[in-house]
Motif scaffolding. Structure first.
Motif, PDB file in Angstrom:
ATOM      1  N   GLU A  89      -8.896  -9.992  -4.569  1.00  0.00           N
ATOM      2  CA  GLU A  89      -7.482 -10.114  -4.214  1.00  0.00           C
ATOM      3  C   GLU A  89      -6.617  -9.258  -5.137  1.00  0.00           C
ATOM      4  O   GLU A  89      -5.688  -8.592  -4.701  1.00  0.00           O
ATOM      5  N   LEU A 125      -7.573  -6.583  -6.738  1.00  0.00           N
ATOM      6  CA  LEU A 125      -7.843  -5.181  -6.452  1.00  0.00           C
ATOM      7  C   LEU A 125      -7.008  -4.720  -5.259  1.00  0.00           C
ATOM      8  O   LEU A 125      -6.405  -3.645  -5.287  1.00  0.00           O
ATOM      9  N   GLU A 126      -6.961  -5.540  -4.245  1.00  0.00           N
ATOM     10  CA  GLU A 126      -6.182  -5.224  -3.041  1.00  0.00           C
ATOM     11  C   GLU A 126      -4.694  -5.139  -3.365  1.00  0.00           C
ATOM     12  O   GLU A 126      -3.999  -4.234  -2.908  1.00  0.00           O
ATOM     13  N   GLY A 136      -3.407  -4.440  -6.268  1.00  0.00           N
ATOM     14  CA  GLY A 136      -3.239  -3.242  -7.090  1.00  0.00           C
ATOM     15  C   GLY A 136      -3.197  -1.974  -6.250  1.00  0.00           C
ATOM     16  O   GLY A 136      -2.388  -1.082  -6.492  1.00  0.00           O
ATOM     17  N   ARG A 137      -4.065  -1.911  -5.255  1.00  0.00           N
ATOM     18  CA  ARG A 137      -4.071  -0.751  -4.351  1.00  0.00           C
ATOM     19  C   ARG A 137      -2.749  -0.646  -3.593  1.00  0.00           C
ATOM     20  O   ARG A 137      -2.175   0.433  -3.473  1.00  0.00           O
ATOM     21  N   ALA A 138      -2.294  -1.775  -3.069  1.00  0.00           N
ATOM     22  CA  ALA A 138      -1.039  -1.785  -2.310  1.00  0.00           C
ATOM     23  C   ALA A 138       0.126  -1.353  -3.198  1.00  0.00           C
ATOM     24  O   ALA A 138       0.985  -0.565  -2.780  1.00  0.00           O
ATOM     25  N   GLU A 139       0.143  -1.862  -4.408  1.00  0.00           N
ATOM     26  CA  GLU A 139       1.218  -1.494  -5.336  1.00  0.00           C
ATOM     27  C   GLU A 139       1.145  -0.006  -5.695  1.00  0.00           C
ATOM     28  O   GLU A 139       2.161   0.683  -5.730  1.00  0.00           O
ATOM     29  N   GLY A 140      -0.062   0.487  -5.944  1.00  0.00           N
ATOM     30  CA  GLY A 140      -0.243   1.909  -6.267  1.00  0.00           C
ATOM     31  C   GLY A 140       0.135   2.807  -5.097  1.00  0.00           C
ATOM     32  O   GLY A 140       0.752   3.856  -5.272  1.00  0.00           O
ATOM     33  N   LEU A 141      -0.219   2.372  -3.892  1.00  0.00           N
ATOM     34  CA  LEU A 141       0.107   3.137  -2.694  1.00  0.00           C
ATOM     35  C   LEU A 141       1.618   3.219  -2.506  1.00  0.00           C
ATOM     36  O   LEU A 141       2.167   4.287  -2.237  1.00  0.00           O
ATOM     37  N   GLU A 142       2.287   2.104  -2.709  1.00  0.00           N
ATOM     38  CA  GLU A 142       3.748   2.069  -2.562  1.00  0.00           C
ATOM     39  C   GLU A 142       4.413   2.954  -3.620  1.00  0.00           C
ATOM     40  O   GLU A 142       5.335   3.708  -3.323  1.00  0.00           O
ATOM     41  N   ARG A 182       3.902   6.578  -2.645  1.00  0.00           N
ATOM     42  CA  ARG A 182       4.798   6.976  -1.555  1.00  0.00           C
ATOM     43  C   ARG A 182       6.201   7.260  -2.081  1.00  0.00           C
ATOM     44  O   ARG A 182       6.828   8.247  -1.720  1.00  0.00           O
TER      45      ARG A 182
END
Length: 89
Positions: free
Chosen positions: A2, A4-5, A7-13, A16
């Motif tokens: 959870e 990791l997911e 963290g990925r979403a935050e990094g992606l945002e 962007r």
């Protein structure tokens, strides 16, 4: 998993947002450069027209002015009523 997911979403945002900011800055720079180039071209054109007006006022032929300033005779004749063209006299 959870974390990791998340963290990925935050990094992606964040990526962007950074990409958008970089794109805006690049677009502004390109717009400024294009505007400067257009302004310089317009300034050079205005200078040539003013010089042509002065040459006409001095009584020079449109054909001479055309060659000296790399302008068409039609453009020079459109400037004003003082136009003389030795080739048509």
């Amino acid at each position: 998993a959870e974390g990791l997911e998340a963290g990925r979403a935050e990094g992606l945002e964040a990526g962007r947002a950074e990409g958008l900011e970089a794109g805006r800055a690049e677009g502004l720079e390109a717009g400024r450069a294009e505007g400067l180039e257009a302004g310089r071209a317009e300034g050079a054109r205005e200078t040539r027209l003013e010089t042509a007006r002065n040459m006409l006022a001095m009584g020079l032929d449109a054909s001479i002015i055309s060659k000296a300033l790399d302008m068409s005779r039609e453009d020079i004749k459109a400037i004003g009523p003082h136009t003389r063209d030795a080739e048509q006299e």
